[in-house]
Design a protein around this motif. Structure first.
Motif, PDB file in Angstrom:
ATOM      1  N   GLN A 162       6.433  -3.839   2.113  1.00 43.96           N
ATOM      2  CA  GLN A 162       5.669  -2.516   2.705  1.00 43.96           C
ATOM      3  C   GLN A 162       5.725  -1.164   1.710  1.00 43.96           C
ATOM      4  O   GLN A 162       5.400  -0.271   2.441  1.00 43.96           O
ATOM      5  CB  GLN A 162       6.347  -2.299   3.873  1.00 43.96           C
ATOM      6  CG  GLN A 162       6.614  -3.699   5.059  1.00 43.96           C
ATOM      7  CD  GLN A 162       5.031  -4.056   5.207  1.00 43.96           C
ATOM      8  OE1 GLN A 162       4.150  -3.452   5.561  1.00 43.96           O
ATOM      9  NE2 GLN A 162       4.926  -5.544   5.260  1.00 43.96           N
ATOM     10  N   LYS A 165       2.313   0.593   1.349  1.00 48.57           N
ATOM     11  CA  LYS A 165       1.689   1.152   2.498  1.00 48.57           C
ATOM     12  C   LYS A 165       2.366   2.670   2.995  1.00 48.57           C
ATOM     13  O   LYS A 165       1.822   3.394   3.245  1.00 48.57           O
ATOM     14  CB  LYS A 165       1.866   0.000   3.839  1.00 48.57           C
ATOM     15  CG  LYS A 165       1.373   0.754   4.942  1.00 48.57           C
ATOM     16  CD  LYS A 165       1.750  -0.397   6.269  1.00 48.57           C
ATOM     17  CE  LYS A 165       1.254   0.103   7.478  1.00 48.57           C
ATOM     18  NZ  LYS A 165       1.474  -0.661   8.637  1.00 48.57           N
ATOM     19  N   GLU A 172      -5.708   4.470   5.967  1.00 44.59           N
ATOM     20  CA  GLU A 172      -5.775   3.614   7.222  1.00 44.59           C
ATOM     21  C   GLU A 172      -5.522   2.244   6.559  1.00 44.59           C
ATOM     22  O   GLU A 172      -5.990   1.658   5.653  1.00 44.59           O
ATOM     23  CB  GLU A 172      -6.705   3.678   8.079  1.00 44.59           C
ATOM     24  CG  GLU A 172      -6.807   5.010   8.641  1.00 44.59           C
ATOM     25  CD  GLU A 172      -7.896   5.030   9.685  1.00 44.59           C
ATOM     26  OE1 GLU A 172      -8.700   4.064   9.628  1.00 44.59           O
ATOM     27  OE2 GLU A 172      -8.133   5.967  10.310  1.00 44.59           O
ATOM     28  N   GLU A 173      -4.872   1.308   7.354  1.00 46.31           N
ATOM     29  CA  GLU A 173      -4.489  -0.116   6.900  1.00 46.31           C
ATOM     30  C   GLU A 173      -5.895  -0.722   6.329  1.00 46.31           C
ATOM     31  O   GLU A 173      -5.830  -1.388   5.367  1.00 46.31           O
ATOM     32  CB  GLU A 173      -3.882  -0.788   8.055  1.00 46.31           C
ATOM     33  CG  GLU A 173      -3.409  -2.406   7.749  1.00 46.31           C
ATOM     34  CD  GLU A 173      -2.284  -2.261   6.895  1.00 46.31           C
ATOM     35  OE1 GLU A 173      -2.159  -2.448   5.852  1.00 46.31           O
ATOM     36  OE2 GLU A 173      -1.072  -2.315   7.613  1.00 46.31           O
ATOM     37  N   ILE A 177      -6.589  -2.836   2.997  1.00 46.01           N
ATOM     38  CA  ILE A 177      -6.893  -4.286   2.992  1.00 46.01           C
ATOM     39  C   ILE A 177      -8.206  -4.537   2.267  1.00 46.01           C
ATOM     40  O   ILE A 177      -8.520  -5.542   1.274  1.00 46.01           O
ATOM     41  CB  ILE A 177      -7.009  -5.005   4.266  1.00 46.01           C
ATOM     42  CG1 ILE A 177      -5.581  -4.995   5.116  1.00 46.01           C
ATOM     43  CG2 ILE A 177      -7.339  -6.042   4.477  1.00 46.01           C
ATOM     44  CD1 ILE A 177      -5.336  -5.190   6.533  1.00 46.01           C
ATOM     45  N   ARG A 182      -3.753  -4.967   0.278  1.00 49.43           N
ATOM     46  CA  ARG A 182      -2.926  -5.594   1.187  1.00 49.43           C
ATOM     47  C   ARG A 182      -3.503  -6.664   1.613  1.00 49.43           C
ATOM     48  O   ARG A 182      -4.838  -6.946   1.609  1.00 49.43           O
ATOM     49  CB  ARG A 182      -2.822  -4.576   2.205  1.00 49.43           C
ATOM     50  CG  ARG A 182      -2.195  -3.126   1.983  1.00 49.43           C
ATOM     51  CD  ARG A 182      -0.565  -3.168   2.474  1.00 49.43           C
ATOM     52  NE  ARG A 182      -0.264  -3.221   3.821  1.00 49.43           N
ATOM     53  CZ  ARG A 182       0.781  -3.483   4.306  1.00 49.43           C
ATOM     54  NH1 ARG A 182       2.012  -3.692   3.388  1.00 49.43           N
ATOM     55  NH2 ARG A 182       0.918  -3.517   5.553  1.00 49.43           N
ATOM     56  N   THR A 184      -3.890  -9.478   4.593  1.00 53.88           N
ATOM     57  CA  THR A 184      -3.607  -9.927   6.241  1.00 53.88           C
ATOM     58  C   THR A 184      -3.496 -11.277   6.676  1.00 53.88           C
ATOM     59  O   THR A 184      -4.406 -11.984   5.947  1.00 53.88           O
ATOM     60  CB  THR A 184      -4.761  -8.885   6.955  1.00 53.88           C
ATOM     61  OG1 THR A 184      -4.707  -9.084   8.340  1.00 53.88           O
ATOM     62  CG2 THR A 184      -6.107  -9.410   6.739  1.00 53.88           C
ATOM     63  N   GLU A 189       2.271  -9.414  10.358  1.00 53.06           N
ATOM     64  CA  GLU A 189       2.211  -8.172   9.673  1.00 53.06           C
ATOM     65  C   GLU A 189       1.503  -8.263   8.255  1.00 53.06           C
ATOM     66  O   GLU A 189       1.910  -8.886   7.396  1.00 53.06           O
ATOM     67  CB  GLU A 189       3.265  -7.387   9.694  1.00 53.06           C
ATOM     68  CG  GLU A 189       3.520  -5.894   9.270  1.00 53.06           C
ATOM     69  CD  GLU A 189       4.624  -5.400   9.223  1.00 53.06           C
ATOM     70  OE1 GLU A 189       4.558  -3.916   8.831  1.00 53.06           O
ATOM     71  OE2 GLU A 189       5.640  -5.988   9.207  1.00 53.06           O
ATOM     72  N   PRO A 190       0.624  -7.455   7.991  1.00 55.97           N
ATOM     73  CA  PRO A 190      -0.109  -7.116   6.570  1.00 55.97           C
ATOM     74  C   PRO A 190       1.215  -6.822   5.581  1.00 55.97           C
ATOM     75  O   PRO A 190       2.031  -6.206   5.880  1.00 55.97           O
ATOM     76  CB  PRO A 190      -1.240  -6.328   6.638  1.00 55.97           C
ATOM     77  CG  PRO A 190      -1.471  -6.192   8.142  1.00 55.97           C
ATOM     78  CD  PRO A 190      -0.277  -6.551   8.921  1.00 55.97           C
ATOM     79  N   ASP A 192       1.901  -5.940   1.331  1.00 51.09           N
ATOM     80  CA  ASP A 192       1.289  -5.457  -0.155  1.00 51.09           C
ATOM     81  C   ASP A 192       1.101  -6.886  -1.048  1.00 51.09           C
ATOM     82  O   ASP A 192       2.015  -7.769  -1.114  1.00 51.09           O
ATOM     83  CB  ASP A 192       2.311  -4.968  -0.939  1.00 51.09           C
ATOM     84  CG  ASP A 192       2.731  -3.548  -0.216  1.00 51.09           C
ATOM     85  OD1 ASP A 192       2.027  -3.325   0.489  1.00 51.09           O
ATOM     86  OD2 ASP A 192       3.811  -2.933  -0.845  1.00 51.09           O
TER      87      ASP A 192
END
Length: 618
Positions: A162, A165, A172-173, A177, A182, A184, A189-190, A192
């Motif tokens: 993480q 992040k 934002e996530e 991604i 990242r 998913t 949980e997503p 790195d």
């Protein structure tokens, strides 16, 4: 308004750059380019060049560089869209109407560039910090200088799943991604994508970070993890359309005139570290058609420099397979094969940069590489094996789309195959029999088996044989020692001529089984087939001195061999008419004159008399 890269490429392709620049700058033709004193800085000696084929201008003095759009924006001060509209009007293209969705996508790309730029800054900071000690140690072992480390933007991704992040919390996530930073997974949980890896940024041609590559540092601790890991395809990054290091290598290639393609980005960096800056690499895939076209925009014959193992050779052949349908006049690939088990870095470490420069100075052509690869691909011990080789070679030729290049490849590979599959018989020493006297024709005959005698007679007596060919065959049967004297020419002729060639081949094979030192003729069961009554050849007349008969036969062999060669050349010239009418007509006229002269010599030769001056020319 968003203009797609494809539309802009089409606009550039339809624009003649020299015509645009020539409106305000005086250009002088210089080979395949134009030159001028640079309009961007004061100079007395021209260092500004315009290349229509590649679609760019470049100044070697001030490094000004660009295409037709860049010329209008930089030299004439026009806004980008005004420049595009002016060029589009001249090219007969309609500028696309504004597209709200395209505008939104362009805005998203700009935001993703912010993500990758922030990630790159973070990776570089990690390398300099305490966590990057292991990665710095690896770079030191590879011998990369501090300047190379800074220039190529080496960084480090920590082990924490993480960490990125938290560091890029401003984004934002979903953006992380979509930028490929990242991963998913459903119901998890997503996390790195890059962890505990030495990191390298991948740039577009404008030098913007669009993706990353990461090299594993603890391969033993993670045996199932890939050694190299690249970003996935994203709105910014298409690995099949991107070449690593192109934004640096392209200016260097314009200076050196060469572009080197290596297997991986660490190879490209190793070459740059050794002072060879014009190296690029594909990104985890075989060289694609789009990447080949990118290379051809820089140089006409990029050099593939792949590792000297089987995998490297297969990679080269995959690239050749992609290039064959794209070949066009002047554009091809050259290939360098490194020593077995070595990559560029290994070779430089062990033997110095001079060793790799020596290989780069003498690359193999695409055609040579095809031939050598297929010749070594399978055993060639039987006729079936050799036929397989030819089939593989012609399979490659069939992939070529350009008709002229396809014809030239077919001819060259056919010639190489013929020379390999049908090598000339070993040349034997010819010793003329000077002691024979005029009229000494009744010497003992060289004995052959009844079966061979019958085959030779049938070969000579074939219904399609003309009088001259029959006479030459009869002369060689009477003087088989001349087969040795003219063996090379006769072997070449036998490969080309489907009519008389088999008879000549049979005679050459028969001669190999005989002792020809005493000059004996070959004895045929039931004698020689009769020649037409109106023909007369001195080398068949028993009243001719044997030495004179041999010289007469030598001239006859020369005429026999020359005729099919000229006829074959005439057929090839005729076949070229559709592609090159003027050249074809001129070549046909030249060959027709030689054929007429040859046919006249044949007529005169057939009418010669061995006796008396009164009818010697009748």
């Amino acid at each position: 308004m968003a203009l797609s890269p494809q539309w802009l490429d089409e606009l550039r392709a339809r624009t003649t750059l020299s015509a645009v620049i020539g409106r305000t700058t005086r250009l002088t033709k210089a080979g395949r380019e134009f030159k001028a004193c640079c309009p961007f800085h004061n100079e007395k000696t021209p260092s500004f060049y315009v290349n229509d084929e590649k679609g760019f201008y470049h100044c070697f003095g001030c490094e000004a560089h660009g295409d037709a759009i860049r010329w209008l924006t930089d030299q004439r001060g026009m806004p980008f869209m005004d420049a595009v509209k002016e060029l589009a009007a001249e090219a007969g293209m309609e500028v696309p109407a504004p597209d709200p969705r395209a505008a939104k996508q362009a805005e998203k790309r700009a935001s993703l560039h912010d993500v990758t730029a922030a990630a790159q800054a973070w990776f570089e900071g990690n390398l300099r910090g305490a966590e990057g000690a292991h990665a710095r140690s690896y770079l030191a072992r590879r011998g990369f200088s501090d300047a190379t480390i800074r220039e190529f933007g080496f960084g480090y991704a920590p082990e924490d799943r993480q960490a990125l992040k938290r560091a890029l919390g401003a984004f934002e996530e979903p953006m992380l991604i979509e930028a490929g930073m990242r991963i998913t997974v459903e119901d998890k949980e997503p996390y790195d994508r890059f962890r505990n890896r030495l990191m390298l940024p991948i740039h577009d041609t404008r030098g913007r970070v669009i993706a990353f590559g990461g090299r594993i540092l603890d391969a033993e601790a993670n045996p199932k993890a890939p050694k190299y890991l690249n970003s996935p395809d994203t709105p910014l990054f298409d690995k099949g359309r991107t070449l690593y290091n192109l934004h640096r290598a392209a200016p260097a290639a314009r200076q050196s005139g060469r572009m080197i393609v290596v297997e991986g980005y660490m190879d490209a960096i190793a070459l740059a570290n050794a002072g060879i800056a014009e190296a690029v690499a594909p990104l985890g895939t075989a060289l694609t058609e789009n990447q080949i076209e990118l290379l051809w925009r820089q140089v006409e014959k990029p050099i593939l420099c792949f590792d000297g193992d089987n995998a490297g050779q297969r990679a080269a052949m995959r690239a050749i397979g992609r290039a064959l349908p794209l070949l066009r006049p002047g554009h091809s690939l050259s290939i360098v094969r490194l020593p077995a088990g070595m990559d560029p870095d290994d070779l430089i470490r062990e033997k110095g940069v001079g060793a790799i420069e020596a290989l780069l100075d003498k690359p193999a052509s695409l055609l040579d590489t095809l031939w050598e690869y297929e010749k070594a691909a399978a055993p060639l011990n039987s006729p079936e094996d050799k036929a397989g080789l030819k089939a593989r070679l012609m399979g490659h030729v069939d992939q070529i789309q350009d008709a002229e290049i396809k014809a030239l490849y077919r001819r060259e590979l056919n010639d190489r195959f013929s020379a390999f599959a049908f090598p000339p018989r070993q040349q034997r020493e010819f010793t003329p029999r000077k002691e024979w006297k005029k009229g000494d024709w009744n010497r003992p005959a060289a004995t052959v088996s009844p079966e061979v005698a019958s085959q030779l007679r049938r070969a000579m007596d074939g219904g399609s044989r003309d009088a001259f060919s029959k006479a030459v065959i009869a002369g060689l049967i009477r003087f088989p020692d001349q087969l040795v004297r003219h063996e090379q020419a006769l072997s070449e002729f036998a490969r080309r001529d489907q009519n008389v060639g088999p008879a000549i081949d049979l005679l050459l094979e028969t001669a190999e089984t005989l002792d020809l030192r005493d000059g004996s003729p070959i004895s045929l069961e039931r004698g020689l087939p009769a020649l037409p009554a109106k023909t007369h050849f001195a080398f068949l007349d028993e009243g001719t001195d044997p030495d004179e008969a041999r010289e007469d036969l030598a001239e006859a062999v020369s005429l026999l061999v020359e005729r099919p060669a000229l006829e074959s050349a005439m057929a090839e010239a005729t076949a070229r008419f559709a592609r090159d009418p003027e050249g074809s007509i001129a070549e046909q006229a030249r060959l027709r004159e030689r054929l007429l002269a040859l046919n006249e010599r044949l007529k005169q030769f057939g009418r010669r008399k061995a006796a008396g001056p009164d009818d010697s020319d009748s």
